[in-house]
Motif scaffolding. Sequence first.
Motif, PDB file in Angstrom:
ATOM      1  N   GLN A  51       0.858  -1.167  -0.066  1.00  0.00           N
ATOM      2  CA  GLN A  51      -0.001   0.035   0.106  1.00  0.00           C
ATOM      3  C   GLN A  51       1.004   1.220  -0.016  1.00  0.00           C
ATOM      4  O   GLN A  51       1.943   1.243   0.667  1.00  0.00           O
ATOM      5  N   GLY A  52       0.360   2.306  -0.777  1.00  0.00           N
ATOM      6  CA  GLY A  52       1.232   3.444  -1.018  1.00  0.00           C
ATOM      7  C   GLY A  52       2.414   3.468  -1.674  1.00  0.00           C
ATOM      8  O   GLY A  52       3.154   4.555  -1.905  1.00  0.00           O
ATOM      9  N   ARG A  53       2.723   2.301  -2.399  1.00  0.00           N
ATOM     10  CA  ARG A  53       4.138   2.276  -3.320  1.00  0.00           C
ATOM     11  C   ARG A  53       3.655   2.105  -4.783  1.00  0.00           C
ATOM     12  O   ARG A  53       2.585   1.682  -5.319  1.00  0.00           O
ATOM     13  N   VAL A  54       4.355   3.075  -5.502  1.00  0.00           N
ATOM     14  CA  VAL A  54       4.229   3.153  -6.873  1.00  0.00           C
ATOM     15  C   VAL A  54       5.155   2.271  -7.415  1.00  0.00           C
ATOM     16  O   VAL A  54       6.542   2.110  -7.053  1.00  0.00           O
ATOM     17  N   SER A  55       4.519   1.341  -8.592  1.00  0.00           N
ATOM     18  CA  SER A  55       5.382   0.571  -9.069  1.00  0.00           C
ATOM     19  C   SER A  55       6.146   0.958 -10.530  1.00  0.00           C
ATOM     20  O   SER A  55       5.619   1.491 -11.186  1.00  0.00           O
ATOM     21  N   ASN A  56       7.316   0.936 -10.505  1.00  0.00           N
ATOM     22  CA  ASN A  56       8.232   1.388 -11.794  1.00  0.00           C
ATOM     23  C   ASN A  56       8.181   0.360 -12.947  1.00  0.00           C
ATOM     24  O   ASN A  56       8.772   0.518 -13.961  1.00  0.00           O
ATOM     25  N   HIS A  57       7.713  -0.879 -12.617  1.00  0.00           N
ATOM     26  CA  HIS A  57       7.535  -1.720 -13.776  1.00  0.00           C
ATOM     27  C   HIS A  57       6.220  -2.458 -13.519  1.00  0.00           C
ATOM     28  O   HIS A  57       5.434  -2.484 -12.828  1.00  0.00           O
ATOM     29  N   VAL A  58       5.741  -3.043 -14.803  1.00  0.00           N
ATOM     30  CA  VAL A  58       4.817  -4.073 -14.897  1.00  0.00           C
ATOM     31  C   VAL A  58       5.120  -5.466 -14.665  1.00  0.00           C
ATOM     32  O   VAL A  58       5.926  -5.960 -15.534  1.00  0.00           O
ATOM     33  N   TYR A  59       4.567  -6.386 -13.940  1.00  0.00           N
ATOM     34  CA  TYR A  59       4.793  -7.482 -13.668  1.00  0.00           C
ATOM     35  C   TYR A  59       4.136  -8.709 -14.495  1.00  0.00           C
ATOM     36  O   TYR A  59       2.790  -8.458 -14.463  1.00  0.00           O
ATOM     37  N   PHE A  60       4.691  -9.874 -15.048  1.00  0.00           N
ATOM     38  CA  PHE A  60       3.920 -10.526 -15.801  1.00  0.00           C
ATOM     39  C   PHE A  60       4.605 -12.014 -15.640  1.00  0.00           C
ATOM     40  O   PHE A  60       5.622 -12.244 -15.120  1.00  0.00           O
ATOM     41  N   THR A  61       4.016 -13.089 -16.085  1.00  0.00           N
ATOM     42  CA  THR A  61       4.596 -14.527 -15.918  1.00  0.00           C
ATOM     43  C   THR A  61       4.047 -15.219 -17.447  1.00  0.00           C
ATOM     44  O   THR A  61       3.165 -14.896 -18.093  1.00  0.00           O
TER      45      THR A  61
END
Length: 157
Positions: A51-61
Amino acid sequence: MTPDQEPTGADRLAVTYEHHDHVPGPFFHGTKAALDAGVELVPGRGSNFQQGRVSNHVYFTAVVETAVWGAELATALAGTGERGHVYVVEPLGPFEDDPNVTDKRFPGNPTQSYRTRHPLRVVRELDDWTGHDPATLAGMLDHLARLREQGLDVIED
């Protein structure tokens, strides 16, 4: 090793922004968000897991089961009580191994988890996935809570 198995250790080719073309897909993304085909997932949005964190990446698999965990954990951590969503996605740029799991938690990246700083395009929703039983999901949530209490829920982003 069969062609559908991910090599581990020294036999495995690392996936980097410069060397990712050997990973064929299909690719999946699990989330709490309801999305339409054609939508692009982009970095710079709030994390599903902190919570409250902005992701610098988009994750996938490349593994449906890994995306299922993403969908279930995202909805459980948000407290929505919903099922979550698993999408077939297409990376629109280069990608790399997810350092949060590759060789840190799972040597050789058997979860085939990746991340990108480029958009992922939603191709379609995968409707026929099976979630985990409530006890297994609760166990994973308890494990994540313990990591958080110990300050070990670090996400390298």
